[in-house]
Design a protein around this motif. Structure first.
Motif, PDB file in Angstrom:
ATOM      1  N   ASP A  73     -64.499 -14.474  -7.105  1.00  0.00           N
ATOM      2  CA  ASP A  73     -64.658 -14.696  -8.540  1.00  0.00           C
ATOM      3  C   ASP A  73     -65.576 -15.903  -8.717  1.00  0.00           C
ATOM      4  O   ASP A  73     -66.562 -16.032  -7.986  1.00  0.00           O
ATOM      5  CB  ASP A  73     -63.281 -14.887  -9.174  1.00  0.00           C
ATOM      6  CG  ASP A  73     -63.301 -14.719 -10.687  1.00  0.00           C
ATOM      7  OD1 ASP A  73     -63.336 -13.568 -11.152  1.00  0.00           O
ATOM      8  OD2 ASP A  73     -63.285 -15.736 -11.410  1.00  0.00           O
ATOM      9  N   ALA A  74     -65.262 -16.807  -9.643  1.00  0.00           N
ATOM     10  CA  ALA A  74     -66.127 -17.943  -9.935  1.00  0.00           C
ATOM     11  C   ALA A  74     -66.350 -18.802  -8.685  1.00  0.00           C
ATOM     12  O   ALA A  74     -65.456 -18.948  -7.852  1.00  0.00           O
ATOM     13  CB  ALA A  74     -65.527 -18.785 -11.051  1.00  0.00           C
ATOM     14  N   VAL A  76     -69.001 -22.323  -7.178  1.00  0.00           N
ATOM     15  CA  VAL A  76     -70.092 -23.278  -7.358  1.00  0.00           C
ATOM     16  C   VAL A  76     -70.253 -24.106  -6.092  1.00  0.00           C
ATOM     17  O   VAL A  76     -69.277 -24.461  -5.434  1.00  0.00           O
ATOM     18  CB  VAL A  76     -69.851 -24.201  -8.577  1.00  0.00           C
ATOM     19  CG1 VAL A  76     -68.681 -25.156  -8.344  1.00  0.00           C
ATOM     20  CG2 VAL A  76     -71.106 -24.978  -8.951  1.00  0.00           C
ATOM     21  N   ARG A 181     -58.516 -18.799 -16.521  1.00  0.00           N
ATOM     22  CA  ARG A 181     -59.602 -19.168 -17.442  1.00  0.00           C
ATOM     23  C   ARG A 181     -59.959 -20.640 -17.316  1.00  0.00           C
ATOM     24  O   ARG A 181     -61.137 -21.015 -17.325  1.00  0.00           O
ATOM     25  CB  ARG A 181     -59.204 -18.841 -18.889  1.00  0.00           C
ATOM     26  CG  ARG A 181     -59.192 -17.360 -19.224  1.00  0.00           C
ATOM     27  CD  ARG A 181     -59.141 -17.153 -20.736  1.00  0.00           C
ATOM     28  NE  ARG A 181     -57.970 -17.779 -21.322  1.00  0.00           N
ATOM     29  CZ  ARG A 181     -56.803 -17.168 -21.492  1.00  0.00           C
ATOM     30  NH1 ARG A 181     -56.657 -15.910 -21.109  1.00  0.00           N
ATOM     31  NH2 ARG A 181     -55.785 -17.805 -22.054  1.00  0.00           N
ATOM     32  N   ARG A 184     -61.875 -21.163 -14.031  1.00  0.00           N
ATOM     33  CA  ARG A 184     -63.220 -20.591 -14.161  1.00  0.00           C
ATOM     34  C   ARG A 184     -64.129 -21.533 -14.945  1.00  0.00           C
ATOM     35  O   ARG A 184     -65.273 -21.778 -14.568  1.00  0.00           O
ATOM     36  CB  ARG A 184     -63.152 -19.245 -14.885  1.00  0.00           C
ATOM     37  CG  ARG A 184     -62.892 -18.049 -14.003  1.00  0.00           C
ATOM     38  CD  ARG A 184     -62.835 -16.814 -14.857  1.00  0.00           C
ATOM     39  NE  ARG A 184     -62.830 -15.601 -14.069  1.00  0.00           N
ATOM     40  CZ  ARG A 184     -62.518 -14.413 -14.555  1.00  0.00           C
ATOM     41  NH1 ARG A 184     -62.176 -14.294 -15.825  1.00  0.00           N
ATOM     42  NH2 ARG A 184     -62.552 -13.340 -13.779  1.00  0.00           N
ATOM     43  N   ARG A 185     -63.611 -22.035 -16.054  1.00  0.00           N
ATOM     44  CA  ARG A 185     -64.403 -22.946 -16.887  1.00  0.00           C
ATOM     45  C   ARG A 185     -64.706 -24.232 -16.132  1.00  0.00           C
ATOM     46  O   ARG A 185     -65.832 -24.742 -16.194  1.00  0.00           O
ATOM     47  CB  ARG A 185     -63.654 -23.249 -18.183  1.00  0.00           C
ATOM     48  CG  ARG A 185     -64.449 -24.078 -19.185  1.00  0.00           C
ATOM     49  CD  ARG A 185     -63.706 -24.187 -20.514  1.00  0.00           C
ATOM     50  NE  ARG A 185     -64.540 -24.837 -21.505  1.00  0.00           N
ATOM     51  CZ  ARG A 185     -64.601 -26.158 -21.668  1.00  0.00           C
ATOM     52  NH1 ARG A 185     -63.870 -26.952 -20.900  1.00  0.00           N
ATOM     53  NH2 ARG A 185     -65.385 -26.687 -22.592  1.00  0.00           N
ATOM     54  N   ILE A 187     -65.013 -24.651 -12.929  1.00  0.00           N
ATOM     55  CA  ILE A 187     -66.033 -24.358 -11.913  1.00  0.00           C
ATOM     56  C   ILE A 187     -67.403 -24.217 -12.565  1.00  0.00           C
ATOM     57  O   ILE A 187     -68.394 -24.793 -12.104  1.00  0.00           O
ATOM     58  CB  ILE A 187     -65.647 -23.082 -11.137  1.00  0.00           C
ATOM     59  CG1 ILE A 187     -64.418 -23.343 -10.262  1.00  0.00           C
ATOM     60  CG2 ILE A 187     -66.820 -22.595 -10.279  1.00  0.00           C
ATOM     61  CD1 ILE A 187     -63.857 -22.099  -9.594  1.00  0.00           C
ATOM     62  N   ARG A 188     -67.461 -23.459 -13.649  1.00  0.00           N
ATOM     63  CA  ARG A 188     -68.752 -23.201 -14.302  1.00  0.00           C
ATOM     64  C   ARG A 188     -69.388 -24.482 -14.823  1.00  0.00           C
ATOM     65  O   ARG A 188     -70.611 -24.662 -14.740  1.00  0.00           O
ATOM     66  CB  ARG A 188     -68.538 -22.209 -15.454  1.00  0.00           C
ATOM     67  CG  ARG A 188     -69.792 -21.911 -16.260  1.00  0.00           C
ATOM     68  CD  ARG A 188     -69.553 -20.782 -17.255  1.00  0.00           C
ATOM     69  NE  ARG A 188     -68.435 -21.033 -18.121  1.00  0.00           N
ATOM     70  CZ  ARG A 188     -68.479 -21.740 -19.256  1.00  0.00           C
ATOM     71  NH1 ARG A 188     -69.641 -22.293 -19.635  1.00  0.00           N
ATOM     72  NH2 ARG A 188     -67.417 -21.920 -19.994  1.00  0.00           N
ATOM     73  N   LEU A 189     -68.578 -25.389 -15.355  1.00  0.00           N
ATOM     74  CA  LEU A 189     -69.120 -26.602 -15.976  1.00  0.00           C
ATOM     75  C   LEU A 189     -69.216 -27.786 -15.017  1.00  0.00           C
ATOM     76  O   LEU A 189     -69.658 -28.866 -15.415  1.00  0.00           O
ATOM     77  CB  LEU A 189     -68.245 -27.001 -17.174  1.00  0.00           C
ATOM     78  CG  LEU A 189     -68.205 -26.008 -18.333  1.00  0.00           C
ATOM     79  CD1 LEU A 189     -67.275 -26.508 -19.422  1.00  0.00           C
ATOM     80  CD2 LEU A 189     -69.604 -25.752 -18.886  1.00  0.00           C
ATOM     81  N   ASN A 190     -68.830 -27.599 -13.782  1.00  0.00           N
ATOM     82  CA  ASN A 190     -68.796 -28.717 -12.838  1.00  0.00           C
ATOM     83  C   ASN A 190     -70.135 -29.444 -12.710  1.00  0.00           C
ATOM     84  O   ASN A 190     -70.173 -30.680 -12.778  1.00  0.00           O
ATOM     85  CB  ASN A 190     -68.304 -28.225 -11.484  1.00  0.00           C
ATOM     86  CG  ASN A 190     -67.481 -29.251 -10.744  1.00  0.00           C
ATOM     87  OD1 ASN A 190     -67.502 -29.354  -9.534  1.00  0.00           O
ATOM     88  ND2 ASN A 190     -66.732 -30.060 -11.491  1.00  0.00           N
ATOM     89  N   GLN A 192     -72.650 -29.610 -14.854  1.00  0.00           N
ATOM     90  CA  GLN A 192     -72.950 -30.289 -16.113  1.00  0.00           C
ATOM     91  C   GLN A 192     -72.067 -31.514 -16.282  1.00  0.00           C
ATOM     92  O   GLN A 192     -72.539 -32.570 -16.725  1.00  0.00           O
ATOM     93  CB  GLN A 192     -72.734 -29.334 -17.289  1.00  0.00           C
ATOM     94  CG  GLN A 192     -73.654 -28.129 -17.279  1.00  0.00           C
ATOM     95  CD  GLN A 192     -73.289 -27.153 -18.370  1.00  0.00           C
ATOM     96  OE1 GLN A 192     -72.964 -27.558 -19.487  1.00  0.00           O
ATOM     97  NE2 GLN A 192     -73.308 -25.862 -18.054  1.00  0.00           N
TER      98      GLN A 192
END
Length: 200
Positions: A73-74, A76, A181, A184-185, A187-190, A192
């Motif tokens: 899944d997600a 980085v 959720r 996931r968030r 990981i995605r924003l790490n 930034q």
């Protein structure tokens, strides 16, 4: 400077009562040896992978093609660590919602329930404390880390005995959709988040 706290993160390693070969969704973090920034740099909130970082990313995604019980899944790559969600499923399975894998710490771990994490199927006194059951999370992560190390030593300008990873990794069981959720968030924003805190 203290590192940012992960959402609901626990600092212990494997849970003593969980069979990590059970179907389940896991949030894993793996760090480089001595936190060296081997994998690249972050620019304007975007991770720019080095050749070493590219190998890490390629081998992570390759894990899913090599193992029939893994769905990824997600994910980085950061400068000195990676975060990812790795799901263990029945062979040929594609359903990775944590609704199928719920485990409540207050409830007993039921070895007869297919939709809960099972108690360990092995006895450390019999198999040894370093035993890794085949297709377990520990076995999968050891295979991934080993493949990355071999490729880096072969393809990059590093010492043949260079250490890439810390000895172990951290994990957390994802028990419901809300946790899924949130992670996931995270990981995605790490990248930034790191840039806003450290970038110029």
């Amino acid at each position: 400077m203290p590192r940012p706290e992960l959402p609901g993160r626990k600092n212990s390693l494997r849970h003593p009562d969980i069979d990590y070969g059970s179907r389940g969704a896991y949030f894993v973090t793996v760090r480089t040896h001595r936190h060296r920034p081997l994998f690249g740099s972050i620019r304007d909130g975007v991770m720019d992978c080095s050749p070493v970082g590219d190998i890490v990313r390629d081998e992570w995604y390759r894990t899913e093609t090599l193992r029939e019980n893994v769905v990824l899944d997600a994910f980085v790559v950061m400068q000195d660590h990676i975060h990812g969600i790795i799901c263990l499923v029945p062979e040929g399975g594609t359903e990775v919602s944590p609704c199928c894998y719920q485990w409540h710490p207050q409830a007993p771990l039921d070895a007869g329930t297919t939709h809960s994490l099972r108690v360990r199927r092995y006895d450390p006194e019999r198999h040894g404390v370093a035993y890794r059951p085949p297709d377990s999370l520990s076995s999968i992560m050891a295979g991934f880390k080993g493949a990355v190390t071999r490729r880096i030593r072969a393809e990059c300008n590093v010492s043949p005995d260079a250490r890439i990873w810390q000895r172990n990794f951290h994990d957390r069981v994802l028990r419901n959709e809300r946790e899924w959720r949130n992670v996931r968030r995270y990981i995605r924003l790490n990248p930034q988040r790191w840039w806003h805190k450290h970038g110029t």
